[in-house]
Design an enzyme around this catalytic site. Sequence first.
Site, PDB file in Angstrom:
ATOM      1  N   TYR A  51       0.856  -1.189   0.000  1.00 39.48           N
ATOM      2  CA  TYR A  51       0.000   0.000   0.000  1.00 39.48           C
ATOM      3  C   TYR A  51       0.890   1.237   0.000  1.00 39.48           C
ATOM      4  O   TYR A  51       1.972   1.234   0.601  1.00 39.48           O
ATOM      5  CB  TYR A  51      -0.920  -0.005   1.222  1.00 39.48           C
ATOM      6  CG  TYR A  51      -2.047  -1.032   1.135  1.00 39.48           C
ATOM      7  CD1 TYR A  51      -3.319  -0.649   0.722  1.00 39.48           C
ATOM      8  CD2 TYR A  51      -1.830  -2.365   1.435  1.00 39.48           C
ATOM      9  CE1 TYR A  51      -4.351  -1.575   0.628  1.00 39.48           C
ATOM     10  CE2 TYR A  51      -2.856  -3.306   1.355  1.00 39.48           C
ATOM     11  CZ  TYR A  51      -4.115  -2.905   0.942  1.00 39.48           C
ATOM     12  OH  TYR A  51      -5.142  -3.813   0.845  1.00 39.48           O
ATOM     13  N   GLU A  52       0.448   2.285  -0.654  1.00 43.77           N
ATOM     14  CA  GLU A  52       1.320   3.443  -0.847  1.00 43.77           C
ATOM     15  C   GLU A  52       1.662   4.151   0.458  1.00 43.77           C
ATOM     16  O   GLU A  52       2.582   4.963   0.505  1.00 43.77           O
ATOM     17  CB  GLU A  52       0.700   4.436  -1.831  1.00 43.77           C
ATOM     18  CG  GLU A  52      -0.533   5.119  -1.300  1.00 43.77           C
ATOM     19  CD  GLU A  52      -1.267   5.931  -2.362  1.00 43.77           C
ATOM     20  OE1 GLU A  52      -0.990   5.768  -3.557  1.00 43.77           O
ATOM     21  OE2 GLU A  52      -2.119   6.727  -1.962  1.00 43.77           O
ATOM     22  N   SER A  53       0.951   3.848   1.525  1.00 48.05           N
ATOM     23  CA  SER A  53       1.263   4.441   2.821  1.00 48.05           C
ATOM     24  C   SER A  53       2.583   3.892   3.362  1.00 48.05           C
ATOM     25  O   SER A  53       3.068   4.367   4.384  1.00 48.05           O
ATOM     26  CB  SER A  53       0.138   4.161   3.812  1.00 48.05           C
ATOM     27  OG  SER A  53      -0.121   2.776   3.878  1.00 48.05           O
ATOM     28  N   GLY A  54       3.145   2.900   2.710  1.00 44.07           N
ATOM     29  CA  GLY A  54       4.461   2.409   3.120  1.00 44.07           C
ATOM     30  C   GLY A  54       4.434   1.029   3.740  1.00 44.07           C
ATOM     31  O   GLY A  54       5.421   0.585   4.310  1.00 44.07           O
TER      32      GLY A  54
END
Lengths: 262, 284
Positions: A51-54
Amino acid sequence: MTAPWTPDEMMTVAAARLLWDGCVCFVGIGLPSAAANLARQTHAPDLVLIYESGTLESRPSVLPLSIGDGELAATATSVIPLPEIFSYWLQSGRIDVGFLGAAQIDRFGNLNSTTIGDYHHPRTRLPGAGGAPEIAVHARRTFVVLKQTARTFVPKLDFCTSAGFLTGSGARATTGAPGLGPQVVITDLGVMKPAPDTEELELVSRFEGVTTDQVRSATGWDLRIAERLETVAPPTPDELRILRDLHARTRAAHARRVELPC
Amino acid sequence: MLMDLKDAIAQHVEDGQTLALEGFTHLIPFAAGHEIIRQGRRDLHLIRMTPDLIYDQMIGAGCARALTFSWGGNPGVGSLHRLRDAVEKGWPHPLELHEHSHAGLAAAYTAGASHLPFGMLRGYLGTDLAQVNPDIRSVACPYTGEAIATVPALHPDITILHAQKADRRGNVLLHGIVGAGKEAALAARKLLVTVEEVVEDLGAAPNAIILPHWVVTAISHVPWGAYPSYAQGYYERDNAFYLDWDDIARDRETFLAWLDLHVMHTGDQAAFLRSLARCAAEVP
């Protein structure tokens, strides 16, 4: 007779089936996240969700409402700073599949998630790009999921947020974009793929009970139809049960209020 | 170093400044944002990758002149209605947009933290973003000639973060989803931090993300300072509140009534939480 599943469920199941075990998938919130987690809980237990949140390799038991819910971090192998996700993981070519949604798509799979109407005087201001423009460029391939209507499948985008095949016929390749671009578009009516020569989207399969005319009238251009048009197998009882359980758990979790400290 | 949030905002945040309240979904400094609204700051240039509810509130309250951002929605829910109203109808003020992608804004923060003039990425290929944001440009790679997209470095006057812990010397520890918090902190001229806890010893692993005391301008102890966002290890994201926000913010009057009751008429985060709890108790 109505089908014992909804078009949304069919769309999610069809998208999930495209993901293979062990594949590294960059997931967006909403339908892509539902499809990816369905795949992980059915045929692809070792699917790697990023997920792009890391969060690297999240294994959520309920679907996140946001891209950064605590569940994603708590179930991840590792959580890394956001700039690293985009530089060390996406830009460096470590993502097999990027899953994208959009408000508008054109015949070459270019996507708009920015504005409806003129950018400076929008009729509807949409959320904008997020990670999409670079996912569209760097993921080895992208799958696009969105509902199909003449308002979403448009002859000309109001704004190009993320590149598909641009003007087609090899235009994308000349930009140096390393990823192959949108290889599959999944809607609530069927599945489209780019034609090998022009790279224009072509209907390759329909969902059960959907007619070609229905797909055509939900498309804002004269949609090409593949010579061998297939029908997507309906959801299996297992797929439906697991998807519905996932949604039920998710609804319950999202409705649960946090107890305030007072 | 350790000071009341009210004093920290009053001393450091001025009208017209460029402010970055970071925290990616997690650790969003809501309490600090509310205090800025209470103190009536105006003309701010707000920077955040994801404006989220906190900027929706600050924009609707009239604090903002400009917004630098990369994704402006209510995650998983839909629109930020106050942001949309400002962009579409100019209410309460027109809002100047500086729009990027996540990768672009991450590169801009990283360049700011590194004191480079610009950040680079293989990005923005084939998008219209460069046509509406003149800051998105390119350079030719000096080795291969390849065109690489560039974004100017960001240097907020002030970055504000929320974190789990600080120690008495002012070292700050954050963990979980950290977004571009570290980069935004090191890119800024001043750094304000609100924390869940002030402890004697952070007890952090050697690779933990620590903002050392000499880069921190002020720390305020604000338990639940990220609510309705969350602080991993302390409380969860209140997804039900994010769902409710859609109705609260949809219409100007409902939003203003909410803001007046829960933010303007409360003195701090504890009172804000009590106000929300009271309201929830009254609803059958």
